[in-house]
Design a protein around this motif. Structure first.
Motif, PDB file in Angstrom:
ATOM      1  N   ASP A 225     -16.918  60.643  33.918  1.00 63.75           N
ATOM      2  CA  ASP A 225     -18.101  61.453  33.600  1.00 63.75           C
ATOM      3  C   ASP A 225     -19.035  60.725  32.629  1.00 63.75           C
ATOM      4  N   LEU A 226     -18.450  60.015  31.677  1.00 61.51           N
ATOM      5  CA  LEU A 226     -19.277  59.202  30.763  1.00 61.51           C
ATOM      6  C   LEU A 226     -20.117  58.214  31.568  1.00 61.51           C
ATOM      7  N   GLU A 227     -19.477  57.535  32.510  1.00 63.13           N
ATOM      8  CA  GLU A 227     -20.187  56.537  33.328  1.00 63.13           C
ATOM      9  C   GLU A 227     -21.314  57.200  34.119  1.00 63.13           C
ATOM     10  N   HIS A 228     -21.038  58.382  34.682  1.00 59.57           N
ATOM     11  CA  HIS A 228     -22.046  59.090  35.480  1.00 59.57           C
ATOM     12  C   HIS A 228     -23.251  59.457  34.611  1.00 59.57           C
ATOM     13  N   ILE A 229     -22.972  59.975  33.420  1.00 64.25           N
ATOM     14  CA  ILE A 229     -24.058  60.402  32.516  1.00 64.25           C
ATOM     15  C   ILE A 229     -24.893  59.196  32.075  1.00 64.25           C
ATOM     16  N   ILE A 230     -24.212  58.120  31.702  1.00 61.89           N
ATOM     17  CA  ILE A 230     -24.922  56.933  31.185  1.00 61.89           C
ATOM     18  C   ILE A 230     -25.767  56.294  32.298  1.00 61.89           C
ATOM     19  N   ALA A 231     -25.231  56.291  33.530  1.00 65.11           N
ATOM     20  CA  ALA A 231     -25.963  55.667  34.638  1.00 65.11           C
ATOM     21  C   ALA A 231     -27.185  56.485  35.047  1.00 65.11           C
ATOM     22  N   TYR A 249     -11.276  57.531  21.276  1.00 64.35           N
ATOM     23  CA  TYR A 249     -11.172  56.536  20.197  1.00 64.35           C
ATOM     24  C   TYR A 249     -11.055  55.107  20.728  1.00 64.35           C
ATOM     25  N   ASP A 250     -10.559  54.979  21.988  1.00 59.15           N
ATOM     26  CA  ASP A 250     -10.348  53.643  22.561  1.00 59.15           C
ATOM     27  C   ASP A 250     -11.357  53.328  23.665  1.00 59.15           C
ATOM     28  N   GLN A 251     -12.453  54.115  23.723  1.00 55.66           N
ATOM     29  CA  GLN A 251     -13.432  53.924  24.804  1.00 55.66           C
ATOM     30  C   GLN A 251     -14.745  53.310  24.316  1.00 55.66           C
ATOM     31  N   GLY A 252     -14.815  52.936  23.025  1.00 58.03           N
ATOM     32  CA  GLY A 252     -16.070  52.402  22.472  1.00 58.03           C
ATOM     33  C   GLY A 252     -16.591  51.215  23.271  1.00 58.03           C
ATOM     34  N   ALA A 253     -15.735  50.246  23.532  1.00 58.09           N
ATOM     35  CA  ALA A 253     -16.185  49.013  24.196  1.00 58.09           C
ATOM     36  C   ALA A 253     -16.675  49.297  25.609  1.00 58.09           C
ATOM     37  N   ILE A 254     -15.920  50.125  26.350  1.00 61.98           N
ATOM     38  CA  ILE A 254     -16.295  50.385  27.747  1.00 61.98           C
ATOM     39  C   ILE A 254     -17.583  51.220  27.823  1.00 61.98           C
ATOM     40  N   LEU A 263     -29.256  49.117  30.775  1.00 62.80           N
ATOM     41  CA  LEU A 263     -30.454  48.620  30.082  1.00 62.80           C
ATOM     42  C   LEU A 263     -30.849  49.387  28.829  1.00 62.80           C
ATOM     43  N   PHE A 264     -29.870  50.050  28.205  1.00 68.69           N
ATOM     44  CA  PHE A 264     -30.147  50.659  26.895  1.00 68.69           C
ATOM     45  C   PHE A 264     -30.229  49.553  25.844  1.00 68.69           C
ATOM     46  N   LYS A 265     -30.974  49.846  24.758  1.00 66.98           N
ATOM     47  CA  LYS A 265     -31.139  48.879  23.656  1.00 66.98           C
ATOM     48  C   LYS A 265     -30.555  49.474  22.364  1.00 66.98           C
ATOM     49  N   ASN A 266     -30.345  48.595  21.375  1.00 68.04           N
ATOM     50  CA  ASN A 266     -29.847  49.039  20.050  1.00 68.04           C
ATOM     51  C   ASN A 266     -28.639  49.969  20.181  1.00 68.04           C
ATOM     52  N   ILE A 267     -27.683  49.511  20.974  1.00 64.36           N
ATOM     53  CA  ILE A 267     -26.479  50.302  21.253  1.00 64.36           C
ATOM     54  C   ILE A 267     -25.553  50.223  20.039  1.00 64.36           C
ATOM     55  N   LYS A 268     -25.039  51.380  19.644  1.00 69.10           N
ATOM     56  CA  LYS A 268     -24.202  51.385  18.440  1.00 69.10           C
ATOM     57  C   LYS A 268     -23.126  52.466  18.533  1.00 69.10           C
ATOM     58  N   THR A 269     -21.918  52.144  18.068  1.00 67.62           N
ATOM     59  CA  THR A 269     -20.822  53.120  18.041  1.00 67.62           C
ATOM     60  C   THR A 269     -20.567  53.566  16.599  1.00 67.62           C
ATOM     61  N   PHE A 270     -20.339  54.851  16.420  1.00 70.60           N
ATOM     62  CA  PHE A 270     -20.074  55.438  15.095  1.00 70.60           C
ATOM     63  C   PHE A 270     -18.652  56.011  15.073  1.00 70.60           C
ATOM     64  N   VAL A 271     -18.066  56.040  13.882  1.00 73.17           N
ATOM     65  CA  VAL A 271     -16.701  56.583  13.746  1.00 73.17           C
ATOM     66  C   VAL A 271     -16.737  58.062  13.348  1.00 73.17           C
ATOM     67  N   ASP A 277     -13.496  55.266  16.491  1.00 71.20           N
ATOM     68  CA  ASP A 277     -14.716  55.189  17.316  1.00 71.20           C
ATOM     69  C   ASP A 277     -14.861  56.508  18.060  1.00 71.20           C
ATOM     70  N   ARG A 278     -16.035  57.138  17.992  1.00 71.53           N
ATOM     71  CA  ARG A 278     -16.138  58.467  18.621  1.00 71.53           C
ATOM     72  C   ARG A 278     -17.504  58.723  19.277  1.00 71.53           C
ATOM     73  N   ILE A 279     -18.565  58.127  18.712  1.00 71.24           N
ATOM     74  CA  ILE A 279     -19.916  58.420  19.207  1.00 71.24           C
ATOM     75  C   ILE A 279     -20.614  57.097  19.510  1.00 71.24           C
ATOM     76  N   THR A 280     -21.219  56.991  20.686  1.00 73.63           N
ATOM     77  CA  THR A 280     -22.049  55.814  20.966  1.00 73.63           C
ATOM     78  C   THR A 280     -23.455  56.273  21.328  1.00 73.63           C
ATOM     79  N   ILE A 281     -24.440  55.544  20.792  1.00 72.81           N
ATOM     80  CA  ILE A 281     -25.843  55.854  21.113  1.00 72.81           C
ATOM     81  C   ILE A 281     -26.520  54.610  21.672  1.00 72.81           C
ATOM     82  N   GLY A 282     -27.604  54.840  22.400  1.00 71.81           N
ATOM     83  CA  GLY A 282     -28.466  53.753  22.841  1.00 71.81           C
ATOM     84  C   GLY A 282     -29.858  54.310  23.075  1.00 71.81           C
ATOM     85  N   TYR A 283     -30.855  53.424  22.955  1.00 73.14           N
ATOM     86  CA  TYR A 283     -32.260  53.833  23.169  1.00 73.14           C
ATOM     87  C   TYR A 283     -32.727  53.294  24.506  1.00 73.14           C
TER      88      TYR A 283
END
Ligand code: GLN
Length: 284
Positions: A225-231, A249-254, A263-271, A277-283
């Motif tokens: 579902d993460l992949e579907h939303i991000i795509a 917690y182990d999905q930050g890298a993927i 093609l998101f920019k300024n991608i960052k993971t927060f704890v 690792d719990r939250i990732t954002i991108g612009y």
């Protein structure tokens, strides 16, 4: 016969008996007792020496017995605090977690990089109780928010939570991710989708046993579902726009990789509160 048990002693007695099933036994006992007494939180600490009458005593220990069988406190008392909100909770969807407040915080900090106007919209996918959408809508009153959930019962619950908390700039619709969202563009898209691996042994432990699997579990080791939303988010984001998701917690890298691929920019993971690792954002 009146037992003359004080508030303090009753909480201690209950907490001792809940120790084996809960790692928040004392807090559980306090929340259950507040529910019976129908008082504000401060009451327990202001009046620890007041005694319970027989009716209160037996009603309290009935709830403690239910909790001892594993039933989540939020399901027993029917509500849960999240951010500044008091949310009705039921078994149609996830019980809001403190870690998800980190998602709200991260969005509020990251939104300064966007051009937010009173025309700006926000979208919360898989809104459940409405927790994230309502928290953000209450903090960002100039924006309009939309919460979407595929489950009709969750949509109705989220609508009641908007009323209960007097949040007026947030609507809810039934939608399977983006399927009914329409063609509007959003400055901010947020989601706490299901992300647990179907084989994760934690699914048969604690509160999660009482929550619907559809709100917890996703294919592809929890990432489908993460992949579907991000795509798909880029089609629904304004430019600039922000996507923020909660994940395992182990999905930050993927998750960062999926943001990058799309093609998101300024991608960052927060704890989160436990430094995972719990939250990732991108612009976009
Ligand atoms: N963080 C939750 C848990 O570990 C899972 C929530 C989710 O799948 N979105 O219980």
């Amino acid at each position: 016969m009146t037992k003359l048990v004080t508030i303090e002693a009753a909480i201690q007695l209950a907490a001792d008996s809940l120790q084996v099933i809960s790692d928040s036994a004392k807090l559980d006992a306090e929340l259950l007792l507040l529910h019976i007494l129908n008082k504000p939180k401060s009451y327990l600490f202001t009046w620890p020496d007041r005694t319970l009458d027989d009716v209160q005593y037996s009603a309290f220990f009935e709830l403690v017995a239910e909790r001892a069988k594993g039933r989540p406190v939020a399901h027993i008392i029917g509500h849960r605090d999240f951010w500044t909100l008091d949310l009705e909770v039921n078994n149609s969807t996830l019980i809001p977690r403190p870690d998800t407040e980190t998602l709200v915080e991260v969005v509020l900090e990251s939104i300064n990089n966007l051009n937010i106007t009173d025309q700006s919209r926000g979208l919360d996918l898989g809104t459940g109780t409405g927790a994230i959408a309502l928290a953000l809508a209450s903090e960002l009153p100039s924006m309009s928010w939309l919460g979407a959930d595929f489950n009709h019962d969750a949509v109705n619950l989220a609508r009641r939570n908007a009323q209960r908390n007097k949040v007026e700039n947030c609507q809810f619709i039934q939608s399977d991710w983006f399927s009914n969202v329409g063609s509007e563009k959003y400055a901010v898209i947020v989601s706490n989708p299901p992300y647990i691996d179907p084989t994760d042994p934690h699914l048969s432990e604690g509160d999660v046993q009482f929550e619907p699997k559809s709100a917890l579990v996703a294919e592809a080791s929890g990432t489908a579902d993460l992949e579907h939303i991000i795509a798909n988010a880029p089609k629904y984001l304004t430019s600039p726009g922000l996507l923020a998701v909660e994940h395992g917690y182990d999905q930050g890298a993927i998750v960062r990789q999926a943001f990058n691929k799309n093609l998101f920019k300024n991608i960052k993971t927060f704890v989160d509160l436990g430094q995972n690792d719990r939250i990732t954002i991108g612009y976009f």
